[in-house]
Design a protein around this motif. Structure first.
Motif, PDB file in Angstrom:
ATOM      1  N   GLU A 270      -6.596 -25.416 -11.538  1.00 15.07           N
ATOM      2  CA  GLU A 270      -6.895 -24.173 -12.249  1.00 15.07           C
ATOM      3  C   GLU A 270      -6.345 -22.964 -11.500  1.00 15.07           C
ATOM      4  OE1 GLU A 270     -10.936 -23.857 -14.274  1.00 15.07           O
ATOM      5  OE2 GLU A 270     -11.291 -25.381 -12.751  1.00 15.07           O
ATOM      6  N   ARG A 271      -5.896 -21.987 -12.266  1.00 10.83           N
ATOM      7  CA  ARG A 271      -5.352 -20.770 -11.673  1.00 10.83           C
ATOM      8  C   ARG A 271      -5.980 -19.549 -12.331  1.00 10.83           C
ATOM      9  NH1 ARG A 271      -3.901 -23.977  -8.775  1.00 10.83           N
ATOM     10  NH2 ARG A 271      -1.844 -24.561  -8.000  1.00 10.83           N
ATOM     11  N   LEU A 272      -6.281 -18.563 -11.500  1.00 14.50           N
ATOM     12  CA  LEU A 272      -6.774 -17.292 -12.004  1.00 14.50           C
ATOM     13  C   LEU A 272      -5.977 -16.246 -11.237  1.00 14.50           C
ATOM     14  CD1 LEU A 272      -9.157 -16.256 -13.816  1.00 14.50           C
ATOM     15  CD2 LEU A 272     -10.524 -16.145 -11.745  1.00 14.50           C
ATOM     16  N   ALA A 273      -5.317 -15.324 -11.941  1.00  9.98           N
ATOM     17  CA  ALA A 273      -4.455 -14.400 -11.216  1.00  9.98           C
ATOM     18  C   ALA A 273      -4.473 -13.013 -11.823  1.00  9.98           C
ATOM     19  CB  ALA A 273      -3.029 -14.936 -11.195  1.00  9.98           C
ATOM     20  N   MET A 274      -4.396 -12.021 -10.945  1.00  8.09           N
ATOM     21  CA  MET A 274      -4.363 -10.632 -11.370  1.00  8.09           C
ATOM     22  C   MET A 274      -3.212  -9.918 -10.667  1.00  8.09           C
ATOM     23  SD  MET A 274      -7.219  -7.689 -10.721  1.00  8.09           S
ATOM     24  CE  MET A 274      -7.853  -7.555 -12.385  1.00  8.09           C
ATOM     25  N   SER A 275      -2.484  -9.086 -11.425  1.00  3.06           N
ATOM     26  CA  SER A 275      -1.415  -8.291 -10.830  1.00  3.06           C
ATOM     27  C   SER A 275      -1.621  -6.828 -11.181  1.00  3.06           C
ATOM     28  CB  SER A 275      -0.053  -8.715 -11.368  1.00  3.06           C
ATOM     29  OG  SER A 275       0.208 -10.039 -10.995  1.00  3.06           O
ATOM     30  N   GLY A 276      -1.101  -5.972 -10.319  1.00  3.66           N
ATOM     31  CA  GLY A 276      -1.220  -4.543 -10.596  1.00  3.66           C
ATOM     32  C   GLY A 276      -0.094  -3.765  -9.952  1.00  3.66           C
ATOM     33  N   VAL A 277       0.027  -2.508 -10.376  1.00  9.78           N
ATOM     34  CA  VAL A 277       0.992  -1.612  -9.744  1.00  9.78           C
ATOM     35  C   VAL A 277       0.254  -0.329  -9.349  1.00  9.78           C
ATOM     36  CG1 VAL A 277       1.765  -0.720 -11.992  1.00  9.78           C
ATOM     37  CG2 VAL A 277       3.222  -0.436  -9.987  1.00  9.78           C
ATOM     38  N   ILE A 278       0.530   0.139  -8.138  1.00 14.43           N
ATOM     39  CA  ILE A 278      -0.175   1.309  -7.610  1.00 14.43           C
ATOM     40  C   ILE A 278       0.534   2.586  -8.050  1.00 14.43           C
ATOM     41  CG2 ILE A 278      -0.863   2.513  -5.496  1.00 14.43           C
ATOM     42  CD1 ILE A 278      -0.900  -0.351  -4.195  1.00 14.43           C
ATOM     43  N   HIS A 279      -0.196   3.490  -8.694  1.00 14.60           N
ATOM     44  CA  HIS A 279       0.388   4.780  -9.092  1.00 14.60           C
ATOM     45  C   HIS A 279       0.311   5.778  -7.934  1.00 14.60           C
ATOM     46  CE1 HIS A 279       0.992   3.354 -13.052  1.00 14.60           C
ATOM     47  NE2 HIS A 279      -0.283   3.262 -13.359  1.00 14.60           N
ATOM     48  N   THR A 280      -0.904   5.961  -7.413  1.00 13.82           N
ATOM     49  CA  THR A 280      -1.047   6.837  -6.242  1.00 13.82           C
ATOM     50  C   THR A 280      -2.017   6.193  -5.260  1.00 13.82           C
ATOM     51  OG1 THR A 280      -2.829   8.060  -7.334  1.00 13.82           O
ATOM     52  CG2 THR A 280      -0.627   9.034  -7.445  1.00 13.82           C
ATOM     53  N   ILE A 281      -1.751   6.437  -3.997  1.00 13.63           N
ATOM     54  CA  ILE A 281      -2.665   5.934  -2.972  1.00 13.63           C
ATOM     55  C   ILE A 281      -2.760   7.014  -1.892  1.00 13.63           C
ATOM     56  CG2 ILE A 281      -0.762   4.597  -1.937  1.00 13.63           C
ATOM     57  CD1 ILE A 281      -2.974   2.564  -1.036  1.00 13.63           C
ATOM     58  N   THR A 282      -3.969   7.467  -1.608  1.00 18.94           N
ATOM     59  CA  THR A 282      -4.200   8.489  -0.595  1.00 18.94           C
ATOM     60  C   THR A 282      -5.155   7.919   0.436  1.00 18.94           C
ATOM     61  OG1 THR A 282      -4.044  10.141  -2.343  1.00 18.94           O
ATOM     62  CG2 THR A 282      -4.853  10.899  -0.212  1.00 18.94           C
TER      63      THR A 282
ATOM     64  N   ALA B 214       0.813  -1.216   0.000  1.00 17.78           N
ATOM     65  CA  ALA B 214       0.000   0.000   0.000  1.00 17.78           C
ATOM     66  C   ALA B 214       0.849   1.269   0.000  1.00 17.78           C
ATOM     67  CB  ALA B 214      -0.951  -0.011   1.195  1.00 17.78           C
ATOM     68  N   ARG B 215       1.535   1.517  -1.130  1.00 21.55           N
ATOM     69  CA  ARG B 215       2.321   2.744  -1.296  1.00 21.55           C
ATOM     70  C   ARG B 215       2.443   3.021  -2.790  1.00 21.55           C
ATOM     71  NH1 ARG B 215       6.962   0.723  -3.297  1.00 21.55           N
ATOM     72  NH2 ARG B 215       7.510  -1.404  -2.688  1.00 21.55           N
ATOM     73  N   ALA B 216       2.758   4.270  -3.156  1.00 23.26           N
ATOM     74  CA  ALA B 216       2.958   4.601  -4.562  1.00 23.26           C
ATOM     75  C   ALA B 216       4.103   3.757  -5.101  1.00 23.26           C
ATOM     76  CB  ALA B 216       3.259   6.079  -4.717  1.00 23.26           C
ATOM     77  N   GLY B 217       3.907   3.134  -6.251  1.00 23.10           N
ATOM     78  CA  GLY B 217       4.923   2.251  -6.813  1.00 23.10           C
ATOM     79  C   GLY B 217       4.812   0.825  -6.305  1.00 23.10           C
ATOM     80  N   GLY B 218       3.965   0.621  -5.304  1.00 21.69           N
ATOM     81  CA  GLY B 218       3.781  -0.718  -4.737  1.00 21.69           C
ATOM     82  C   GLY B 218       3.040  -1.635  -5.702  1.00 21.69           C
ATOM     83  N   ARG B 219       3.268  -2.939  -5.522  1.00 23.41           N
ATOM     84  CA  ARG B 219       2.618  -3.920  -6.394  1.00 23.41           C
ATOM     85  C   ARG B 219       1.563  -4.681  -5.618  1.00 23.41           C
ATOM     86  NH1 ARG B 219       4.931  -4.260 -11.138  1.00 23.41           N
ATOM     87  NH2 ARG B 219       6.819  -3.021 -11.336  1.00 23.41           N
ATOM     88  N   TYR B 220       0.624  -5.222  -6.380  1.00 23.33           N
ATOM     89  CA  TYR B 220      -0.315  -6.149  -5.748  1.00 23.33           C
ATOM     90  C   TYR B 220      -0.538  -7.337  -6.656  1.00 23.33           C
ATOM     91  CZ  TYR B 220      -3.850  -3.431  -8.432  1.00 23.33           C
ATOM     92  OH  TYR B 220      -4.567  -2.780  -9.398  1.00 23.33           O
ATOM     93  N   ARG B 221      -0.877  -8.451  -6.032  1.00 27.65           N
ATOM     94  CA  ARG B 221      -1.145  -9.663  -6.788  1.00 27.65           C
ATOM     95  C   ARG B 221      -2.169 -10.507  -6.052  1.00 27.65           C
ATOM     96  NH1 ARG B 221       0.360 -12.603 -10.971  1.00 27.65           N
ATOM     97  NH2 ARG B 221       0.275 -14.879 -10.831  1.00 27.65           N
ATOM     98  N   TYR B 222      -3.195 -10.919  -6.781  1.00 30.01           N
ATOM     99  CA  TYR B 222      -4.207 -11.821  -6.246  1.00 30.01           C
ATOM    100  C   TYR B 222      -4.175 -13.095  -7.074  1.00 30.01           C
ATOM    101  CZ  TYR B 222      -6.036  -7.207  -4.859  1.00 30.01           C
ATOM    102  OH  TYR B 222      -6.167  -5.925  -4.395  1.00 30.01           O
ATOM    103  N   GLU B 223      -4.110 -14.234  -6.382  1.00 27.24           N
ATOM    104  CA  GLU B 223      -4.118 -15.523  -7.086  1.00 27.24           C
ATOM    105  C   GLU B 223      -5.202 -16.396  -6.495  1.00 27.24           C
ATOM    106  OE1 GLU B 223      -0.689 -18.439  -7.591  1.00 27.24           O
ATOM    107  OE2 GLU B 223       0.277 -16.536  -8.151  1.00 27.24           O
ATOM    108  N   TRP B 224      -6.075 -16.882  -7.373  1.00 22.85           N
ATOM    109  CA  TRP B 224      -7.133 -17.770  -6.928  1.00 22.85           C
ATOM    110  C   TRP B 224      -6.890 -19.163  -7.489  1.00 22.85           C
ATOM    111  CZ3 TRP B 224      -8.168 -12.870  -9.021  1.00 22.85           C
ATOM    112  CH2 TRP B 224      -8.659 -11.916  -8.121  1.00 22.85           C
ATOM    113  N   HIS B 225      -7.099 -20.175  -6.677  1.00 25.06           N
ATOM    114  CA  HIS B 225      -6.886 -21.555  -7.098  1.00 25.06           C
ATOM    115  C   HIS B 225      -8.164 -22.368  -6.938  1.00 25.06           C
ATOM    116  CE1 HIS B 225      -2.258 -21.434  -6.128  1.00 25.06           C
ATOM    117  NE2 HIS B 225      -2.656 -20.420  -6.872  1.00 25.06           N
TER     118      HIS B 225
END
Lengths: 161, 116
Positions: free
Chosen positions: A74-86, A59-70
Motif C-alpha cells: 500500500e502507498r499513501l503519498a502527498m506532494s506540495g509546492v512552497i509559495h513562500t517560506i519565512t 525549504a525555499r520559495a518554489g521548492g517542492r516537498y513530497r511525503y510517501e508512506w508505505h
C-alpha cells in the motif's frame, strides 16, 4: 497544566480546516522539525503501521516537498509546492494527495507563533470550493461545520453515557 | 459511508446552539416538546421549528403516541459527522506526540552543547 496538546481543530468556513497545537519548545526547533527531512521523518510517520521511506522538503520559495508512506504494497503519498517560506514564522504552500477523491489540491498556511511557554503551530487548510468540500465529505474527510469541535466532542461523550 | 448531502444536513442542523442544547438534553433520555421548551424560555412553536430541522436531518425521531410524541436522539448521523473529525484529530495527535518527544530530545542536545 503544561503547555502542549491536545490538538484543537475547527472548520471556520465551508472550505477551511484549522488546526492549532502548542509545543513546549522554542520556535526555531519546531520550525526545524517541519522543514528538515531527517527531522520530519522522525515524527510525520503516517498512520499506525506505516513507514515513511520518502521524505523530500526543499525549504525555499518554489521548492517542492513530497511525503510517501508505505505499508506492505500500500502507498499513501502527498506532494506540495512552497509559495513562500519565512524562517521561522510561516510556510505557505499548495499540496495534494496522489490518491483521487481526497479533496484535490488545498492551500496550506502554517504559522509558528512564539509564546513565553513555547510555540503554537497554526495550520489553515483551504480547499478550492464547496464542491471539493463535498468530495472530501464523501471520503470521510468532511468539513463545513460552523461550530467548534469541542461542542461535538462533548455531545458525543454525553451520547455514549 | 455518509453522503455529502446527509453530512451537509447534519452540519447545518448542528450550526445552531439551541439545537445542540436540545440534542444534549435528549442524550439523557426521551422528552416531550413541552419538556424540551422549559429550559429555553422559548415558545413551543419556536422549539417545534428547531425539532423539525433536527428531524429532517435524521438526528431525532418522534414517537407514535399522538398526544405526547416524545423526541428521541438518533445517534447514527451524528456519529458519521463526528467520525472524520475524530479520526483526523487522532491522526495528528499521534504525530504531534512524536514531535513532542523529538523536541525534548533536541532541547537536551542543545543544553548539552551549552546553547540553551
Amino acid at each position: 497544566m503544561a503547555f502542549g496538546g491536545p490538538l484543537r481543530i475547527s472548520t471556520p468556513s465551508d472550505t477551511e480546516i484549522l488546526t492549532e497545537r502548542d509545543f513546549a519548545a522554542p520556535r526555531d526547533l519546531v520550525f526545524a522539525c517541519y522543514t528538515q527531512p531527517p527531522l520530519i521523518k522522525r515524527w510525520l510517520t503516517g498512520p499506525p503501521g506505516w513507514t515513511m521511506p520518502v521524505c523530500v522538503f526543499e525549504a525555499r520559495a518554489g521548492g517542492r516537498y513530497r511525503y510517501e508512506w508505505h505499508k506492505g504494497d500500500e502507498r499513501l503519498a502527498m506532494s506540495g509546492v512552497i509559495h513562500t517560506i519565512t524562517m521561522p514564522e510561516h510556510i505557505r504552500s499548495e499540496e495534494g494527495f496522489d490518491q483521487p477523491d481526497t479533496g484535490g489540491m488545498s492551500q496550506s498556511l502554517v504559522d509558528f507563533e512564539e509564546k513565553p511557554e513555547g510555540t503554537t503551530v497554526i495550520n489553515r487548510l483551504t480547499y478550492a470550493s464547496k464542491a471539493l468540500r463535498d468530495q472530501i465529505a464523501a471520503t470521510g474527510m468532511a468539513d463545513g461545520m460552523e461550530m467548534s469541535f469541542k461542542n461535538l466532542d462533548a455531545l458525543l461523550v454525553e451520547r455514549k453515557r | 459511508m455518509p453522503t455529502p448531502a446527509s453530512l451537509d444536513a447534519t452540519f447545518q442542523a448542528l450550526s445552531d446552539p439551541t439545537r445542540r442544547a436540545i440534542l444534549a438534553r435528549l442524550a439523557q433520555g426521551e422528552a416531550s416538546v413541552m419538556e424540551l421548551a422549559e429550559p429555553f424560555a422559548m415558545s413551543q412553536p419556536a422549539i417545534s421549528k428547531h425539532l423539525k430541522v433536527l428531524e429532517n436531518a435524521g438526528l431525532i425521531s418522534r414517537g407514535r403516541d399522538a398526544q405526547r410524541r416524545p423526541c428521541k436522539l438518533e445517534a447514527q448521523p451524528l456519529a458519521e459527522a463526528t467520525g472524520w473529525l475524530i479520526e483526523y484529530r487522532k491522526y495528528w495527535e499521534a504525530q504531534f506526540e512524536r514531535l513532542d518527544d523529538l523536541l525534548d530530545e533536541l532541547k537536551r542536545l542543545e543544553a548539552m552543547a551549552g546553547k540553551a
